[in-house]
Design an enzyme around this catalytic site. Sequence first.
Site, PDB file in Angstrom:
ATOM      1  N   CYS B 239       0.848  -1.197   0.000  1.00  0.00           N
ATOM      2  CA  CYS B 239       0.000   0.000   0.000  1.00  0.00           C
ATOM      3  C   CYS B 239       0.877   1.238   0.000  1.00  0.00           C
ATOM      4  O   CYS B 239       1.624   1.475   0.943  1.00  0.00           O
ATOM      5  CB  CYS B 239      -0.879   0.019   1.229  1.00  0.00           C
ATOM      6  N   ASN B 248       6.531  -3.908  -0.404  1.00  0.00           N
ATOM      7  CA  ASN B 248       7.439  -5.053  -0.448  1.00  0.00           C
ATOM      8  C   ASN B 248       7.780  -5.406  -1.885  1.00  0.00           C
ATOM      9  O   ASN B 248       6.934  -5.342  -2.776  1.00  0.00           O
ATOM     10  CB  ASN B 248       6.764  -6.271   0.196  1.00  0.00           C
TER      11      ASN B 248
END
Lengths: 301, 301
Positions: B239, B248
């Site tokens: 996000c 990530n």
Amino acid sequence: MALPKQVKIVEVGPRDGLQNEQAVSLTAKVALVNALADAGVTYIETGAFVSPKWVPQMADSGEVFKTIARKPGVTYAALTPNLKGFEAALDAGADEVAVFGAASEAFSQKNINCSIAESLDRFAPLIAAAREQNIRVRGYVSCVLGCPYQGDVAISDVVRVASELYRMGCYEISLGDTIGVGTPLHAQRMLKAVAEEVPIEHLALHFHNTYGQALANIAACLPLGVATIDTAVAGLGGCPYARGASGNLATEDLVYMLQGMGIATGIDLAKLIHAGTQICTHLNHSPRSQVALAELAKQET
Amino acid sequence: MALPKQVKIVEVGPRDGLQNEQAVSLTAKVALVNALADAGVTYIETGAFVSPKWVPQMADSGEVFKTIARKPGVTYAALTPNLKGFEAALDAGADEVAVFGAASEAFSQKNINCSIAESLDRFAPLIAAAREQNIRVRGYVSCVLGCPYQGDVAISDVVRVASELYRMGCYEISLGDTIGVGTPLHAQRMLKAVAEEVPIEHLALHFHNTYGQALANIAACLPLGVATIDTAVAGLGGCPYARGASGNLATEDLVYMLQGMGIATGIDLAKLIHAGTQICTHLNHSPRSQVALAELAKQET
């Protein structure tokens, strides 16, 4: 080998980018080119003189060239597949032109409807005419790390086409990972092999980011001395559904990396992000640049 | 230096990923962990034993550990901030635990509500208890290339916290670019400095992709001999709006690069993409992996 102190960015968003997006207005295109120049981009592939039947998005390239506010020191270039396109580009005021070849026989047939040899034959009169008029010609070699139709592409084929274009008179050869499938060691091996035939200062990288590898591949190639890189602001053209023409690396993401590595580009990143955001409002999608998205999110918090 | 022949991937999607996404069902989490193991992932951070008030997404981690189908040879690990969490993790059957520190004083205060020194003090009894029970402890150092609150982070601070955690008994130190701001030379310099104090075989990279730099940074670090890398399938947790915990790197994108470089991971890329696609149907968004998107698009054409 040492990293280059400076990298020239060849901005291909207005051409390679927009030709793979929904059509936008002349005004939006002109605003994009002007905003890129304002951000410090010194080489902008501004349009293409190709059949509007095949690439309707580029039908008004002549108007774009005639309407932009030319900034001194900026090269406004055009893609020209043949002599007719070349003449139209000169009429419109293009500073330079580029021809588009392929290292893959299958891609050449499917994409430009002729063999590699035939495509080179077509470029010959164009390059001759350009030399007469003192116009520089850039040569693209696509599919240098893989082909959507034939799969693997032999490095020897890349070397052959790149050196042939160089020998024919192209001042710079742009090596395109058209479908973004390459990985760092493959990219290095390919560039090393081509650089044995064409001096590295006449080579450029044009790596798409379809598989997320473009920056890693570029970083792996920089120590070989390559100092010209093609990218598209906001990752324009990054439609992942078009086989063989997807996922330009975002200029913002490259500029960010180079800045972090202490390599000069002359580009103002904030202005560049603004140029990308502006054109994306016309395309109704977010910028396909991680840097732009991250910076825009920071401004919102 | 030579590249590693093999890289161990530490899959953090079920923990670092899902704790930064909307909550999903126990069934979906268990299916994800099982699918990852089935794809050949040998180390899965499966959950966290933290206050459900702060991280409600991890409230059922105990249930996850008890419900998964354990595959021999796979390590199922848990994040544990303190002794209480450690005991709960052991009760649930975690094979290993991890503690989460920071190289940035500002981040430590904001994220774990104490100074760096206080956080290390808290880890001491946990590490002692783990040693008694023969449980290995992994140590995270966050903000190794920048901090969302203080900006720059001195490499000497990273070295200090990493070597202190190693000295305290952590068998592996995972160096986190928590906000994904690093670039290749900075990442290299940081890793080199830490490797002077902690042997490289006890170091791992945990680079977020917020600015699109993670793969390039990893590729730049591999020649230093680092052979353990943390990633999240489908880029879970990506996000871009959560300051300090975004983006990530997708496991798929790393596996693709390593395969292309001839570096073994033991992971089946097609199965991995399937695992990521499956969890994303529960999250109502597309995988944040360029490789997954490109492969899915190819299947559609």
